[in-house]
Design an enzyme around this catalytic site. Structure first.
Site, short mmCIF file in Angstrom:
data_model
loop_
_atom_site.label_atom_id
_atom_site.label_comp_id
_atom_site.label_asym_id
_atom_site.label_seq_id
_atom_site.Cartn_x
_atom_site.Cartn_y
_atom_site.Cartn_z
N HIS A 1 2.42 18.60 -26.58
CA HIS A 1 2.19 17.16 -26.41
C HIS A 1 0.97 16.64 -27.18
CE1 HIS A 1 5.30 17.48 -23.43
NE2 HIS A 1 5.23 16.21 -23.13
N ASN B 1 2.04 20.17 -20.77
CA ASN B 1 1.76 19.39 -21.99
C ASN B 1 1.87 20.24 -23.25
OD1 ASN B 1 1.23 17.11 -20.43
ND2 ASN B 1 -0.86 17.79 -20.06
N ARG C 1 0.82 -1.23 0.00
CA ARG C 1 0.00 0.00 0.00
C ARG C 1 0.85 1.27 0.00
NH1 ARG C 1 -3.41 -2.88 3.65
NH2 ARG C 1 -5.10 -3.81 2.43
N LYS D 1 4.06 11.65 -11.11
CA LYS D 1 3.26 10.83 -12.02
C LYS D 1 4.00 9.51 -12.22
CE LYS D 1 0.71 14.12 -14.84
NZ LYS D 1 0.52 14.69 -16.19
N HIS E 1 1.64 13.49 -29.35
CA HIS E 1 1.04 12.17 -29.17
C HIS E 1 0.49 11.63 -30.49
CE1 HIS E 1 1.78 11.65 -25.01
NE2 HIS E 1 1.16 12.76 -24.66
N ARG F 1 -1.27 22.35 -14.30
CA ARG F 1 -0.25 21.34 -14.62
C ARG F 1 -0.31 20.96 -16.09
NH1 ARG F 1 2.10 16.33 -11.01
NH2 ARG F 1 3.42 15.49 -12.63
N GLU G 1 12.23 18.85 -24.03
CA GLU G 1 11.44 19.17 -22.83
C GLU G 1 12.01 20.41 -22.12
OE1 GLU G 1 8.63 17.73 -21.82
OE2 GLU G 1 8.61 15.69 -22.64
N LYS H 1 9.02 23.22 -13.17
CA LYS H 1 8.10 22.09 -13.00
C LYS H 1 7.60 22.03 -11.56
CE LYS H 1 6.73 17.51 -13.81
NZ LYS H 1 6.80 16.32 -14.62
N HIS I 1 10.15 10.58 -28.02
CA HIS I 1 9.15 11.44 -27.39
C HIS I 1 9.58 12.92 -27.38
CE1 HIS I 1 5.99 12.81 -24.76
NE2 HIS I 1 6.90 13.30 -23.93
N GLU J 1 -3.16 17.73 -11.56
CA GLU J 1 -3.54 18.19 -12.90
C GLU J 1 -5.04 18.46 -13.04
OE1 GLU J 1 -1.16 16.52 -16.08
OE2 GLU J 1 -2.75 16.92 -17.51
N1 GLY Z 1 5.06 15.25 -17.77
C1 GLY Z 1 3.97 16.08 -17.46
C2 GLY Z 1 3.64 16.12 -16.01
O1 GLY Z 1 4.39 15.63 -15.19
O2 GLY Z 1 2.62 16.64 -15.68
#
Ligand code: GLY
Length: 372
Positions: A249, A246, A122, A144, A253, A242, A186, A228, A267, A238
């Site tokens: 992106h 993107n 957990r 993430k 994608h 946040r 990035e 960031k 990427h 997000e």
């Molecule tokens: N890579 C985008 C984020 O971490 O929100």
């Protein structure tokens, strides 16, 4: 030359330490987090060959033992089979609730290991030691974690913040130039989305940084991570801001899906092309001046990066099919595509209000240029 960025998330707060030879000092850095002098490391074959013994020695200096599971390299590791293997190995290795799991690798390993730590007993704590530029400036920070599903990328996962990130800027020297530049996509994104001064700084210094200047690498990673961190602290899960991360992106994608998520387009390369297209779209919608997309493209080209659709080898599908691929992005909400557009360099914003025919026209013209 070392920098620390604090990610101020209350009881989930942590530091991102950025600088050379942090792998060699890993023991001293990680020891304060440990309840016993033993850690479990998840990594991949490529990274293990380059850095695992260095990490072992860096931990041994402080009497910390290391058990490692070495997974196959590549995006296909980021699915249920290797995830199951990793979780079961962590259990067999008797990782306890108070222990630390270490992710030593790029984005695939960081995402998989973070998710394994999120669900193991957990939730156990984990430390990110990102070894690619892309993972140092993006995926290792912000919590993430996850794996890919047959239905799409990153569709299974959890928000689970690391307890510490060690971004060793000296090990970036082991990256292939193409991987370094993909990660740089990035870095540029941060300047474009929220810091015009940083973009100007990159225009001046990025060539020397890519050439190997360690102080400039540390500065570029630290400024990216600071941006960031600021965004993640405002919007950890997000719900709003946040999504600015993107930028580029949505186009990326679609291009990644069209090229099979492989070697044709990495990427970060897709992010760079996507940023150029997002600025082109913003200019056509009258949001920013036409000089902005030209300046973005000029910098990407000066860095020798993929900039236009013509830089992608092989065939691409028609514009309408690329737009359809955008609709399969997980950031679709209530059927609406969320776009990140810009009012200028350093001034991005999130909107769902983008005319589909404008997106189609930008892609159509980009494809026509490719054909011409
Ligand atoms: N890579 C985008 C984020 O971490 O929100």
């Amino acid at each position: 030359m070392e920098r620390t960025v604090h990610v101020a998330l209350g009881e989930r707060a942590y530091d991102v330490v950025i600088g050379p030879d942090l792998v060699g000092q890993a023991g001293a850095r990680i020891a304060p987090l440990l309840r016993r002098r033993k850690v479990a490391v998840l990594t991949d074959e490529t990274v293990a060959g380059l850095h695992l013994e260095h990490l072992r020695a860096g931990l041994a200096k402080d009497g910390i033992e290391l058990d490692a599971l070495v997974l196959p390299p590549g995006e296909s590791t980021k699915g249920w089979p290797q995830f199951t293997r990793a979780v079961e190995w962590l259990l067999e290795t008797k990782v306890e609730r108070g222990d630390i799991v270490i992710a030593l690798g790029g984005g695939v390993i960081g995402d998989l290991a973070g998710f394994a730590a999120a669900v193991l007993r957990r939730g156990v704590r984990f430390v990110q030691i990102p070894t690619s530029l892309l993972s140092q400036v993006d995926s290792s920070v912000g919590g993430k974690t996850g794996i890919n599903a047959p239905q799409g990328k990153n569709l299974i996962g959890a928000f689970h913040q690391p307890s510490l990130v060690l971004a060793d800027t000296a090990i970036l020297a082991t990256l292939a130039p193409r991987d370094f530049l993909a990660g740089y996509g990035e870095v540029v994104k941060y300047g474009l989305l929220g810091d015009a001064d940083f973009f100007a700084w990159l225009e001046t210094h990025a060539a020397a940084m890519a050439g190997g200047d360690l102080a400039l690498r540390t500065e570029a990673v630290a400024r990216s991570v600071q941006m960031k961190a600021d965004i993640v602290v405002r919007d950890e899960t997000e719900q709003g801001d946040r999504a600015l991360l993107n930028l580029g992106h949505t186009f990326c994608h679609a291009l990644e899906a069209a090229t099979g998520y492989g070697d044709r387009l990495l990427h970060g390369e897709g992010v760079a092309i996507g940023c150029a297209l997002a600025f082109e779209l913003s200019a056509r919608l009258g949001l920013c001046s036409q000089e902005d997309p030209s300046r973005v493209r000029a910098h990407l080209k000066a860095m020798g990066m993929k900039t236009d659709l013509s830089d992608i080898p092989g065939d691409l599908p028609p514009a309408a099919d690329l737009v359809a691929l955008m609709g399969q992005d997980k950031k679709v909400m209530d059927g609406q595509l969320n776009f990140i557009l810009a009012r200028g360099i350093g001034s991005a914003f999130v909107t769902a209000d983008v005319p589909g025919d404008a997106v189609l026209a930008v892609l159509q013209d980009a494809l026509d240029q490719r054909a011409g």
